[in-house]
Design an enzyme around this catalytic site. Structure first.
Site, PDB file in Angstrom:
ATOM      1  N   GLU A 328      14.568-100.606 -61.648  1.00 35.74           N
ATOM      2  CA  GLU A 328      14.478-100.477 -60.191  1.00 35.74           C
ATOM      3  C   GLU A 328      13.386-101.330 -59.545  1.00 35.74           C
ATOM      4  O   GLU A 328      12.451-100.821 -58.947  1.00 35.74           O
ATOM      5  CB  GLU A 328      14.263 -99.008 -59.817  1.00 35.74           C
ATOM      6  CG  GLU A 328      15.372 -98.094 -60.321  1.00 35.74           C
ATOM      7  CD  GLU A 328      15.087 -96.621 -60.061  1.00 35.74           C
ATOM      8  OE1 GLU A 328      14.041 -96.304 -59.460  1.00 35.74           O
ATOM      9  OE2 GLU A 328      15.904 -95.772 -60.462  1.00 35.74           O
ATOM     10  N   GLU A 443      23.878 -93.876 -65.482  1.00 37.98           N
ATOM     11  CA  GLU A 443      23.429 -92.608 -64.882  1.00 37.98           C
ATOM     12  C   GLU A 443      24.494 -92.053 -63.935  1.00 37.98           C
ATOM     13  O   GLU A 443      24.187 -91.567 -62.842  1.00 37.98           O
ATOM     14  CB  GLU A 443      22.098 -92.805 -64.150  1.00 37.98           C
ATOM     15  CG  GLU A 443      21.004 -93.397 -65.026  1.00 37.98           C
ATOM     16  CD  GLU A 443      19.676 -93.601 -64.306  1.00 37.98           C
ATOM     17  OE1 GLU A 443      19.457 -92.932 -63.266  1.00 37.98           O
ATOM     18  OE2 GLU A 443      18.858 -94.407 -64.777  1.00 37.98           O
TER      19      GLU A 443
END
Length: 637
Positions: A328, A443
Site C-alpha cells: 500500500e 484479501e
C-alpha cells in the site's frame, strides 16, 4: 409389600422401556476451547500494560503455561475473545488451573455488553499453587462482545494459568465440514486460502474448516512489523541498526500451519501502517529524532534478514511460499503517500525519511537477497482496479521486474456490491497480466452494508467476480492464489457488511455456493495430501566423562551450539521465569547454572541486556568464521 413394590416398579420400568429407548440421548457437550499453551499464547492477549507469554516453569500439565506479568492494577490480566464461541442464552462449563502467590486469588471473569453497558461477572476463582477453577455459567440472553479473562481479586502480582477448557452445546454449524473441499474444486486453477488471527482459529470448528477447505493461510496481523518488533529487547540490545523481533504472537498459527502442512502467505515486511514509529527514530526511542535515509536502509536490511532467518530457524518445516514485501504505497490518484507521521491521514514515515519511493526498491532488494530459495516476492495493494492507481502500480512493478526483484502482484480486492463492477475488476487483471508476473487475489471480501446476513446480493457479486478470475486464468493469466480475508462474517474486519463465504455460526452462505459453482464440474481437481517431512538426524552434545556438561557462554540450551535455540530459551526465562536448574535436569553442575551460559556481560545480573548481547552474538557472530550475519567477509581495520 417391600418385594411387591420393587416388582411393581420393575414392571413399570419394563413397560416404559420401549418408550425411553425411543427418546433421544442427551447430547454430549462439545469442547469449545481447550489449550495448555503448548504452541504459544494463541488468542490470549493482555489488558492494559499486562503482558502474556508462554512459560515452561511450574506448569500444570505438559511443558508450558501462560504467564501474566507487567501488571499495575488487579484487573490487568489475560483475555480471550469468545465471539462465535459462546452463545447468549446457553450454559457452559469452565475449567482452568491457576498458580499465584500466597494470599492472592485469581478470578476467571466474563465480560459482555448488554442494554445497560459493559458488564463484568465472576465465573469462578482459585488460589495457591495450581488450584482448579471449575464452574458452570449461564450467559445472559441478548448480550454481545463476549470475552473471558483472568485477573486477581486484589493487587498486581504476576500469576500463571494452564489447561483452560470450555465445554457446552456448540451453536455452530458443522455443515462446512460436509461440503466438498474448496481447495479440491480449485486444484486445477490456483491455491485457495483464507486469512486468520489466533482468535479466529481458537475454535475446533474453525481449525477443521481451514484444514478441510484451504491450502493457503495468511496470518492476519501477527507477522506485521508492530507484532514482530520488540522495543524492550531492542533497547537492551543497544544497537542503533538492528531491531529485535519475536515470533511469540504468531507462534500458535505458525505451529498450526507447520503441523497441518498448510502453506503460508507472508504478510507483510514493509508497510506505512502497523509499523511502530520508534522504528524510525534514533536509538529506537519514542522521543528520538528521525534517523537518516542511510540508517533506515541498514535497519530495513537487518529487519528483513532477521525475519527470514528466525522463521527458518524456528519453523524449518513450514512452507512460506511467498511474501508481501511492500504494501500500500500509493493513493487512489496514483500519487505516492506523502511523508508524515499521521497514518490516519495516509501519511508514511517511509516517504518522510526517504523522500521518494526508493524504499520499495530497497525492500525488494533485501528480500531477494535473504528470502529462502523458491520464495516468491509480491507487491500488494488495495483499490488496485482504480485506473490511476492501477497504472501507477503497473509502472512501479515494471521497473522492479526489470531489476529482477519481483515475482508478482497482490490484488487485495476489498470490494463492495456497488463498486467496482466485474468489468473494471477484470481490466485490472488483464493490465497486470501484461507484466508476465504472477497475480494473486490476496484479501478478497465483498460487502453489502444495506442488506442483512447471507444476502443474495453478496452471492451474486461473488459469482460475477469469481467468473472473471476463473475466465482470466483460463485465458492464460498467471493467477496462482485466491485468498479470502477471514473465515466467517462474525470475525471479519468488515462484519457489518457480511463480506465472506461463511456465516457467523460457521454455516455456508449463498456466497459460498457462488464460489463453489464457479468451476465447471468437469474441471474439478483434487489436491495431493501432504506428507510429513523426513526427520532430520541431530548429533547429541558431547558430554564430559564426569557426568556433567560445562556449557560455554551463550549455550543456555545446552546442546553445544550458540544459536537461535539459545535465544528462545533465554527469552522464555525472562518472560516466563523458567527454572534454569530444573530445565537442565542435573546435566549441569548447580554452581554454574547461573554463570557462563547465561552471563553475556559479566555483571553478575541476568537480565534483558544479556539477551540483547546473545541476540547480537547469534545474529552477527553465529555464522561461518570470518563472516558477518549476511555472509559477507568481516573487514578488520
Amino acid at each position: 409389600m417391600k418385594h411387591s413394590g420393587w416388582a411393581a416398579a420393575l414392571t413399570a420400568a419394563m413397560m416404559l422401556g420401549s418408550l425411553t429407548a425411543a427418546l433421544p440421548a442427551a447430547a454430549e457437550d462439545d469442547v469449545l476451547l481447550s489449550t495448555g499453551f503448548e504452541d504459544g499464547v494463541g488468542a490470549w492477549m493482555g489488558f492494559g500494560p499486562a503482558n502474556v507469554s508462554v512459560s515452561n516453569n511450574m506448569w500444570h500439565e505438559g511443558k508450558n503455561c501462560l504467564y501474566i506479568g507487567g501488571r499495575t492494577e488487579n484487573w490487568q490480566g489475560a483475555f480471550c475473545s469468545m465471539e462465535g464461541t459462546l452463545t447468549p442464552g446457553n450454559t457452559y462449563s469452565f475449567t482452568a488451573y491457576v498458580n499465584c502467590k500466597a494470599g492472592d486469588t485469581v478470578q476467571l471473569m466474563l465480560k459482555y455488553t448488554d442494554s445497560e453497558g459493559e458488564q463484568y461477572k465472576e465465573i469462578g476463582s482459585g488460589a495457591g499453587e495450581w488450584d482448579r477453577i471449575q464452574a458452570t455459567y449461564a450467559v445472559p440472553e441478548g448480550v454481545k462482545d463476549l470475552l473471558i479473562y483472568f485477573q486477581t481479586a486484589e493487587g498486581s502480582n504476576d500469576f500463571q494459568v494452564d489447561d483452560v477448557m470450555i465445554t457446552g452445546q456448540a451453536s455452530w454449524s458443522k455443515d462446512m465440514l460436509e461440503e466438498e473441499p474448496l481447495k479440491d474444486i480449485y486444484a486445477n486453477y490456483f491455491r485457495l486460502g483464507c486469512a486468520a488471527t489466533p482468535a479466529e482459529l481458537s475454535t475446533p470448528v474453525s481449525q477443521d474448516i481451514v484444514k478441510r477447505h484451504f491450502n493457503s493461510l495468511t496470518i492476519g496481523n501477527e507477522l506485521k512489523p508492530d507484532h514482530l518488533m520488540d522495543q524492550t529487547m531492542t533497547l537492551a540490545n543497544g544497537s542503533n541498526e538492528r531491531v529485535m523481533i519475536s515470533l511469540e504472537k504468531a507462534r500458535s498459527l505458525l505451529a498450526f500451519c507447520e503441523e497441518n502442512h498448510i502453506p503460508i502467505r507472508g504478510h507483510v515486511l514493509c508497510w506505512y501502517s502497523q509499523t511502530p514509529q520508534w522504528f524510525f527514530r534514533e536509538g529506537f526511542r519514542n522521543d528520538g529524532d528521525f534517523v537518516s535515509k542511510e540508517m533506515m536502509q541498514k535497519r530495513l536490511k537487518n529487519y528483513i534478514h532477521d525475519v527470514f532467518y528466525q522463521l527458518s530457524a524456528e519453523f524449518p518445516d513450514l512452507d512460506i511460499y511467498c511474501w508481501d514485501v511492500v504494501n500500500e504505497c500509493y493513493l487512489d490518484e496514483g500519487n505516492l503517500r506523502p511523508g508524515g507521521t499521521d497514518t490516519s491521514k495516509d501519511e508514511s514515515m517511509w516517504s518522510l525519511i526517504y523522500g521518494d519511493d526508493s524504499y520499495i526498491d530497497d525492500a525488494f532488494t533485501y528480500a531477494r537477497e535473504y528470502a529462502p530459495e523458491g520464495t516468491k516476492l509480491f507487491y500488494n495493494d488495495f483499490n488496485e482496479y482504480i485506473p490511476a492507481k492501477r497504472d501507477k502500480i503497473y509502472e512501479k512493478v515494471s521497473s522492479l521486474k526489470a531489476k529482477g526483484l519481483i515475482d508478482g502482484i497482490g490484488m487485495q480486492s476489498h470490494l463492495d456490491v456497488g463498486y467496482p463492477d466485474a468489468g473494471l475488476y477484470r481490466q485490472a487483471i488483464d493490465k497486470f497480466d501484461q507484466l508476465g508476473l504472477e497475480i494473486q487475489i490476496t484479501e478478497l471480501d465483498i460487502t453489502d452494508y444495506d442488506s442483512g446476513p447471507d444476502s443474495q446480493s453478496v452471492a451474486t457479486a461473488y459469482q460475477k467476480i469469481m467468473k472473471e478470475i476463473v475466465d482470466a486464468k483460463k485465458s492464460g493469466a498467471n493467477i496462482t492464489a485466491c485468498v479470502f480475508w477471514g473465515i466467517t462474517d462474525g470475525t471479519s474486519w468488515r462484519k457489518e457488511g457480511y463480506p465472506l463465504l461463511i456465516n457467523a455460526d460457521y454455516s455456508p452462505k449463498k456466497a459460498y455456493y457462488s464460489v463453489k459453482n464457479a468451476v465447471p464440474e468437469e474441471e474439478l481437481g483434487k489436491t495431493e495430501e501432504p506428507t510429513d517431512p523426513p526427520v532430520r538426524p541431530t548429533d547429541p552434545p558431547v558430554r564430559p566423562t564426569d557426568g556433567y556438561y560445562y556449557p560455554k557462554q551463550g549455550d543456555v540450551y545446552v546442546d553445544g551450539n550458540v544459536d537461535l535455540l539459545d535465544i528462545i530459551q533465554m527469552t522464555q526465562y525472562l518472560h516466563g521465569l523458567t527454572d534454569k536448574a530444573l530445565a537442565y535436569s542435573g546435566m549441569v553442575p548447580i554452581e554454574i547454572v547461573a554463570g557462563e551460559p547465561w552471563e553475556m556481560n559479566e555483571d553478575y545480573v541476568f537480565d534483558v541486556f544479556d539477551l540483547g548481547l546473545l541476540k547480537r552474538k547469534v545474529l552477527n557472530g553465529g555464522f561461518p568464521e570470518g563472516r558477518d550475519a549476511y555472509g559477507q567477509p568481516i573487514v578488520v581495520d
